[in-house]
Design a protein around this motif. Structure first.
Motif, mmCIF file in Angstrom:
data_model
loop_
_atom_site.group_PDB
_atom_site.id
_atom_site.type_symbol
_atom_site.label_atom_id
_atom_site.label_comp_id
_atom_site.label_asym_id
_atom_site.label_seq_id
_atom_site.Cartn_x
_atom_site.Cartn_y
_atom_site.Cartn_z
ATOM 1 N N GLN A 78 0.774 -1.437 0.021
ATOM 2 C CA GLN A 78 -0.030 0.081 -0.005
ATOM 3 C C GLN A 78 0.842 1.295 0.099
ATOM 4 O OE1 GLN A 78 -3.295 0.056 -0.209
ATOM 5 N NE2 GLN A 78 -2.922 -2.091 -0.788
ATOM 6 N N GLU A 79 2.228 1.283 -0.115
ATOM 7 C CA GLU A 79 2.870 2.602 -0.284
ATOM 8 C C GLU A 79 2.670 3.174 -1.409
ATOM 9 O OE1 GLU A 79 7.096 2.025 0.277
ATOM 10 O OE2 GLU A 79 6.980 0.033 1.344
ATOM 11 N N ALA A 80 3.119 4.374 -1.606
ATOM 12 C CA ALA A 80 2.883 4.981 -2.730
ATOM 13 C C ALA A 80 3.745 4.817 -3.847
ATOM 14 C CB ALA A 80 3.231 6.923 -2.389
ATOM 15 N N GLY A 81 3.419 4.730 -5.140
ATOM 16 C CA GLY A 81 4.195 4.183 -6.003
ATOM 17 C C GLY A 81 3.347 3.688 -7.130
ATOM 18 N N LEU A 82 3.852 3.329 -7.992
ATOM 19 C CA LEU A 82 3.087 2.461 -9.387
ATOM 20 C C LEU A 82 2.589 1.332 -9.053
ATOM 21 C CD1 LEU A 82 2.640 2.987 -12.420
ATOM 22 C CD2 LEU A 82 4.761 1.594 -12.874
ATOM 23 N N GLU A 83 1.380 1.142 -9.115
ATOM 24 C CA GLU A 83 0.497 -0.099 -8.633
ATOM 25 C C GLU A 83 0.510 -1.019 -9.879
ATOM 26 O OE1 GLU A 83 -3.826 -0.705 -8.450
ATOM 27 O OE2 GLU A 83 -3.033 0.331 -6.697
ATOM 28 N N ALA A 84 0.440 -0.625 -11.167
ATOM 29 C CA ALA A 84 0.507 -1.427 -12.499
ATOM 30 C C ALA A 84 0.760 -0.512 -13.439
ATOM 31 C CB ALA A 84 -0.986 -2.062 -12.734
ATOM 32 N N TRP A 85 1.258 -0.921 -14.613
ATOM 33 C CA TRP A 85 1.435 -0.590 -15.976
ATOM 34 C C TRP A 85 0.859 -1.333 -16.982
ATOM 35 C CZ3 TRP A 85 5.502 -1.684 -19.110
ATOM 36 C CH2 TRP A 85 6.288 -2.623 -18.795
ATOM 37 N N THR A 86 0.706 -0.675 -18.152
ATOM 38 C CA THR A 86 0.402 -1.492 -19.337
ATOM 39 C C THR A 86 1.473 -1.556 -20.518
ATOM 40 O OG1 THR A 86 -1.814 -1.133 -18.644
ATOM 41 C CG2 THR A 86 -1.760 -1.694 -21.137
ATOM 42 N N LEU A 87 1.993 -2.692 -20.770
ATOM 43 C CA LEU A 87 2.782 -2.893 -21.873
ATOM 44 C C LEU A 87 1.963 -3.184 -23.209
ATOM 45 C CD1 LEU A 87 5.544 -3.177 -23.102
ATOM 46 C CD2 LEU A 87 5.336 -5.748 -22.333
ATOM 47 N N VAL A 88 1.785 -2.189 -24.177
ATOM 48 C CA VAL A 88 1.079 -2.636 -25.505
ATOM 49 C C VAL A 88 2.218 -3.220 -26.616
ATOM 50 C CG1 VAL A 88 -0.125 -1.370 -27.361
ATOM 51 C CG2 VAL A 88 -0.334 -0.376 -24.965
ATOM 52 N N VAL A 89 1.453 -4.322 -26.839
ATOM 53 C CA VAL A 89 2.164 -5.221 -27.851
ATOM 54 C C VAL A 89 1.446 -5.706 -29.055
ATOM 55 C CG1 VAL A 89 3.765 -6.080 -25.991
ATOM 56 C CG2 VAL A 89 1.661 -7.282 -26.492
ATOM 57 N N ASP A 90 2.197 -5.888 -30.090
ATOM 58 C CA ASP A 90 1.373 -6.523 -31.231
ATOM 59 C C ASP A 90 0.991 -7.881 -31.120
ATOM 60 O OD1 ASP A 90 3.719 -7.982 -31.716
ATOM 61 O OD2 ASP A 90 4.488 -6.772 -33.222
ATOM 62 N N ALA A 91 0.058 -8.503 -32.075
ATOM 63 C CA ALA A 91 -0.421 -9.807 -31.608
ATOM 64 C C ALA A 91 0.517 -10.997 -31.715
ATOM 65 C CB ALA A 91 -1.134 -10.185 -32.657
ATOM 66 N N ALA A 92 1.658 -10.963 -32.225
ATOM 67 C CA ALA A 92 2.774 -11.846 -32.466
ATOM 68 C C ALA A 92 3.486 -11.802 -30.991
ATOM 69 C CB ALA A 92 3.678 -11.502 -33.733
ATOM 70 N N THR A 93 3.927 -10.487 -30.774
ATOM 71 C CA THR A 93 4.486 -10.490 -29.465
ATOM 72 C C THR A 93 3.823 -10.995 -28.065
ATOM 73 O OG1 THR A 93 5.737 -8.675 -30.241
ATOM 74 C CG2 THR A 93 5.792 -8.987 -27.841
ATOM 75 N N ASN A 94 2.289 -10.602 -28.500
ATOM 76 C CA ASN A 94 1.460 -11.190 -27.188
ATOM 77 C C ASN A 94 1.640 -12.571 -27.266
ATOM 78 O OD1 ASN A 94 -0.564 -10.824 -25.171
ATOM 79 N ND2 ASN A 94 -2.117 -11.527 -27.041
ATOM 80 N N ARG A 95 1.549 -13.195 -28.302
ATOM 81 C CA ARG A 95 1.603 -14.877 -28.284
ATOM 82 C C ARG A 95 2.979 -15.322 -27.818
ATOM 83 N NH1 ARG A 95 -1.202 -13.935 -32.921
ATOM 84 N NH2 ARG A 95 0.806 -14.130 -34.336
ATOM 85 N N ALA A 96 4.066 -14.596 -28.209
ATOM 86 C CA ALA A 96 5.289 -14.964 -28.038
ATOM 87 C C ALA A 96 5.623 -15.126 -26.299
ATOM 88 C CB ALA A 96 6.550 -14.299 -28.474
ATOM 89 N N LEU A 97 4.838 -13.862 -25.788
ATOM 90 C CA LEU A 97 4.888 -13.946 -24.375
ATOM 91 C C LEU A 97 3.983 -15.009 -23.701
ATOM 92 C CD1 LEU A 97 4.761 -9.874 -24.120
ATOM 93 C CD2 LEU A 97 6.951 -11.484 -23.613
ATOM 94 N N GLY A 98 3.339 -15.605 -24.319
ATOM 95 C CA GLY A 98 2.289 -16.571 -23.580
ATOM 96 C C GLY A 98 1.041 -16.180 -23.528
ATOM 97 N N GLY A 99 0.452 -14.984 -24.146
ATOM 98 C CA GLY A 99 -0.875 -14.490 -24.202
ATOM 99 C C GLY A 99 -1.710 -15.240 -24.923
ATOM 100 N N THR A 100 -2.900 -15.828 -24.369
ATOM 101 C CA THR A 100 -3.860 -16.537 -24.793
ATOM 102 C C THR A 100 -5.087 -15.451 -25.303
ATOM 103 O OG1 THR A 100 -4.590 -17.384 -22.934
ATOM 104 C CG2 THR A 100 -3.231 -18.749 -24.166
ATOM 105 N N THR A 101 -5.208 -14.453 -24.677
ATOM 106 C CA THR A 101 -6.323 -13.289 -24.960
ATOM 107 C C THR A 101 -5.477 -12.206 -25.023
ATOM 108 O OG1 THR A 101 -6.125 -12.609 -22.319
ATOM 109 C CG2 THR A 101 -7.705 -14.502 -23.039
ATOM 110 N N SER A 102 -6.226 -11.229 -25.540
ATOM 111 C CA SER A 102 -5.609 -9.637 -26.024
ATOM 112 C C SER A 102 -5.440 -9.080 -24.686
ATOM 113 C CB SER A 102 -6.560 -9.068 -27.124
ATOM 114 O OG SER A 102 -7.847 -8.761 -26.287
#
Length: 120
Positions: A78-102
């Protein structure tokens, strides 16, 4: 800026905000390297600066900076700081990272969540 905003609650950055790079306090540079290089595929650009590790994509000097200078003993929670961030990738990179959804997420050892979003 903090004084000017002191009487207003922070409700987050506006939708669509793009960050050029981020810096994270981490407990271990080795763990950060395993996650950001080995798991997410960023390239180490500088690992010779004492207590810091910098990583990037596409030959940039760094998109992610990590350091142990204020090394927390536990995940940030709960400290101050970044909680989350979004990495925007193309579909091929998403699959290479293990993504099965967008849109899906991973969390590093320090509790920082990376939301991965495929744009095509």
């Amino acid at each position: 800026m903090l004084e000017a905003a002191a009487d207003r609650p922070f409700t987050g950055l506006p939708n669509g905000t793009t960050m050029g790079h981020v810096h994270f306090k981490v407990r271990s540079l080795e763990a950060a390297k395993l996650f950001y290089q080995n798991r997410l595929g960023f390239t180490v650009t500088t690992d010779s600066y004492p207590g810091a590790l910098f990583l990037a994509a596409d030959g940039y000097h760094h998109h992610i900076g990590t350091n142990v200078w204020a090394r927390p003993s536990q995940p940030m929670g709960q400290e101050a700081g970044l909680e989350a961030w979004t990495l925007v990738v193309d579909a091929a990179t998403n699959r290479a990272l293990g993504g099965t959804t967008s849109e899906w997420s991973l969390t590093d050892e320090d509790g920082i969540t990376v939301n991965i979003k495929s744009v095509d």
